[in-house]
Enzyme design. Structure first.
Site, mmCIF file in Angstrom:
data_model
loop_
_atom_site.group_PDB
_atom_site.id
_atom_site.type_symbol
_atom_site.label_atom_id
_atom_site.label_comp_id
_atom_site.label_asym_id
_atom_site.label_seq_id
_atom_site.Cartn_x
_atom_site.Cartn_y
_atom_site.Cartn_z
ATOM 1 N N LYS A 111 0.822 -1.216 0.000
ATOM 2 C CA LYS A 111 0.000 0.000 0.000
ATOM 3 C C LYS A 111 0.855 1.265 0.000
ATOM 4 O O LYS A 111 0.474 2.273 -0.580
ATOM 5 C CB LYS A 111 -0.947 0.019 1.208
ATOM 6 C CG LYS A 111 -2.107 -0.948 1.061
ATOM 7 C CD LYS A 111 -3.233 -0.596 2.022
ATOM 8 C CE LYS A 111 -4.427 -1.497 1.837
ATOM 9 N NZ LYS A 111 -5.428 -1.330 2.884
ATOM 10 N N LYS A 194 -5.001 -10.584 -6.710
ATOM 11 C CA LYS A 194 -6.142 -10.797 -5.819
ATOM 12 C C LYS A 194 -7.345 -9.955 -6.240
ATOM 13 O O LYS A 194 -7.161 -8.817 -6.662
ATOM 14 C CB LYS A 194 -5.690 -10.397 -4.403
ATOM 15 C CG LYS A 194 -6.587 -10.835 -3.289
ATOM 16 C CD LYS A 194 -6.031 -10.390 -1.942
ATOM 17 C CE LYS A 194 -6.104 -8.890 -1.752
ATOM 18 N NZ LYS A 194 -5.741 -8.410 -0.421
ATOM 19 N N LYS A 197 -11.071 -4.386 -3.899
ATOM 20 C CA LYS A 197 -11.897 -3.194 -4.099
ATOM 21 C C LYS A 197 -11.129 -2.124 -4.855
ATOM 22 O O LYS A 197 -11.720 -1.243 -5.459
ATOM 23 C CB LYS A 197 -12.262 -2.593 -2.727
ATOM 24 C CG LYS A 197 -13.147 -3.467 -1.892
ATOM 25 C CD LYS A 197 -13.242 -2.940 -0.466
ATOM 26 C CE LYS A 197 -13.825 -4.002 0.436
ATOM 27 N NZ LYS A 197 -13.802 -3.695 1.848
HETATM 28 P P1 TYM Z 1 -10.901 -6.366 4.204
HETATM 29 O O1 TYM Z 1 -11.930 -5.320 4.397
HETATM 30 O O2 TYM Z 1 -9.824 -6.139 3.211
HETATM 31 O O3 TYM Z 1 -11.580 -7.733 3.844
HETATM 32 C C1 TYM Z 1 -12.616 -8.312 4.652
HETATM 33 C C2 TYM Z 1 -12.459 -9.828 4.641
HETATM 34 O O4 TYM Z 1 -12.508 -10.303 3.287
HETATM 35 C C3 TYM Z 1 -11.365 -11.116 3.017
HETATM 36 N N1 TYM Z 1 -10.970 -10.933 1.615
HETATM 37 C C4 TYM Z 1 -10.770 -11.938 0.759
HETATM 38 N N2 TYM Z 1 -10.873 -13.269 0.907
HETATM 39 C C5 TYM Z 1 -10.624 -14.032 -0.180
HETATM 40 N N3 TYM Z 1 -10.279 -13.524 -1.390
HETATM 41 C C6 TYM Z 1 -10.154 -12.190 -1.580
HETATM 42 N N4 TYM Z 1 -9.834 -11.702 -2.782
HETATM 43 C C7 TYM Z 1 -10.406 -11.330 -0.479
HETATM 44 N N5 TYM Z 1 -10.385 -9.985 -0.307
HETATM 45 C C8 TYM Z 1 -10.732 -9.764 0.978
HETATM 46 C C9 TYM Z 1 -10.292 -10.608 3.971
HETATM 47 O O5 TYM Z 1 -9.312 -11.590 4.197
HETATM 48 C C10 TYM Z 1 -11.102 -10.289 5.199
HETATM 49 O O6 TYM Z 1 -11.282 -11.443 5.992
HETATM 50 N N6 TYM Z 1 -7.736 -5.834 8.029
HETATM 51 C C11 TYM Z 1 -9.005 -6.410 7.666
HETATM 52 C C12 TYM Z 1 -10.151 -5.949 8.534
HETATM 53 C C13 TYM Z 1 -9.950 -6.095 9.998
HETATM 54 C C14 TYM Z 1 -9.993 -7.306 10.742
HETATM 55 C C15 TYM Z 1 -9.808 -6.949 12.092
HETATM 56 C C16 TYM Z 1 -10.152 -8.638 10.376
HETATM 57 C C17 TYM Z 1 -9.767 -5.085 10.889
HETATM 58 N N7 TYM Z 1 -9.667 -5.595 12.124
HETATM 59 C C18 TYM Z 1 -9.770 -7.880 13.125
HETATM 60 C C19 TYM Z 1 -10.125 -9.590 11.408
HETATM 61 C C20 TYM Z 1 -9.933 -9.218 12.744
HETATM 62 C C21 TYM Z 1 -9.310 -6.022 6.226
HETATM 63 O O7 TYM Z 1 -8.822 -5.050 5.705
HETATM 64 O O8 TYM Z 1 -10.253 -6.765 5.619
#
Ligand code: TYM
Length: 328
Positions: A111, A194, A197
């Site tokens: 990022k 991957k 968004k």
């Molecule tokens: P975020 O918002 O990027 O994504 C939310 C969840 O979706 C999963 N994910 C995917 N899984 C499979 N293939 C993909 N292409 C894909 N893109 C996204 C992510 O693995 C995630 O589970 N940092 C985290 C949010 C967060 C969090 C936490 C998660 C903040 N605090 C505490 C667990 C525990 C995030 O940015 O997810």
């Protein structure tokens, strides 16, 4: 006691990766666990956000979770910024996290890009806030997609550092749960990157708000290769492998079994079936999301109630953490 905590950023549309890698599993877990699902708006502002869009995305993601099957009565759904204890615990944990651990985080490197000196401190500290989210509730299990694995390892390291410092087993070690047939859903335009968004191409991802026609269109346009038949071969056939994984995850089948069934079919037949399956599974979610977002009151009520229930767990825990550290 087992407790689930997981989060999702309100930074744009929820997509198929979020659904198959995380949300679909979250729905199932409600039967066996005490579940807390958080819309992580404080994480979202680690990159620039338009304030009006951020608020509306928070509502839309909430609607997405409910439309996908998360029951706001059984599970807690809330947005992170409403429970101030997340930020307070993040500060305390910052004081237990060596820079060397953060320097290893690949998501920060991706990022921040080449202009590292311009990257903001919040982006660098992002994984510490994530650890605070989990530890504030003494969560034992964290269901996520594969891309969050490194962040969860850091949370476990922070638990070790805290517990060692105060010589007690205070925080439980959170267990990552990376489940299902599509733990890393790839872009429909490039099987080696991957689904995300932030991809500039709308055709790279299926959004949970897409209607039937758009879902069908995106699947028909998905990148293919020139091999005959379908086969599961992550190394040499990333696009075929990705589409097979998506099918398997949507149908709750094993990916190898799906690959065998379509071994003699070309992409075209397979895509027809995948488009029908994806439409059948996703269109009801999209329709329900549209229905739920037609008025803010219902969604705002869920977030208000969720934040109250989350704070009732978080605040006494933060008090006991402060006592351990000597802050009261
Ligand atoms: P975020 O918002 O990027 O994504 C939310 C969840 O979706 C999963 N994910 C995917 N899984 C499979 N293939 C993909 N292409 C894909 N893109 C996204 C992510 O693995 C995630 O589970 N940092 C985290 C949010 C967060 C969090 C936490 C998660 C903040 N605090 C505490 C667990 C525990 C995030 O940015 O997810």
């Amino acid at each position: 006691m087992n407790r689930i905590f997981s989060g999702v950023q309100p930074t744009g549309n929820l997509h198929l990766g979020n659904y198959l890698g995380a949300i679909k599993n979250w729905v199932k877990m409600q039967d066996d666990f005490d579940c807390i699902y958080c819309i992580v708006d404080l994480h979202a502002i680690t990159v620039p956000q338009d304030p009006v869009e951020l608020t509306s995305n928070t509502r839309e993601v909430t609607a997405g979770l409910v439309a996908a099957g998360i029951d706001p009565k059984r599970s807690i759904i809330f947005n992170q910024s409403r429970v101030a204890a997340h930020s307070e615990l993040a500060w305390i944990l910052n004081c237990f996290t060596p820079l060397g651990w953060l320097n290893r985080m690949t998501q920060f490197k991706e990022k921040a890009g080449k202009k590292r000196d311009n990257a903001v401190l919040g982006l660098y500290g992002y994984p510490v806030l994530m650890a605070a989210d989990i530890l504030l509730y003494h969560a034992t299990h964290v269901p996520v997609g594969e891309d969050q694995k490194q962040h969860l390892e850091l949370s476990r390291d922070i638990v070790g550092a805290f517990n060692r410092t105060y010589d007690r087993d205070y925080f439980p070690l959170p267990e990552p749960m990376i489940l299902g047939q599509a733990t890393r859903v790839m872009s429909l335009r490039d099987g080696r990157s991957k689904m995300s968004k932030s991809d500039a191409s709308e055709n790279s991802r299926i959004n949970l708000t897409d209607d039937a026609e758009t879902i069908q269109h995106k699947i028909r346009r998905a990148k293919t290769d020139s091999e005959p038949g379908m086969s599961y071969d992550p190394e040499n056939r990333p696009e075929a492998t990705n589409l097979l994984g998506i099918y398997a995850a949507l149908a709750d089948e094993n990916v190898e079994a799906v690959a065998l069934r379509y071994a003699d079919d070309g992409f075209s037949n397979f895509k027809d079936d995948l488009a029908d399956l994806a439409t059948a599974k996703l269109e009801p979610i999209s329709a329900e999301m549209h229905r739920l977002t037609s008025s803010n009151d219902f969604i705002d009520g869920i977030l208000r109630d969720g934040a109250e229930r989350a704070a009732a767990i978080a605040e006494p825990n933060l008090r006991s953490i402060k006592e351990i550290v000597g802050l009261l």
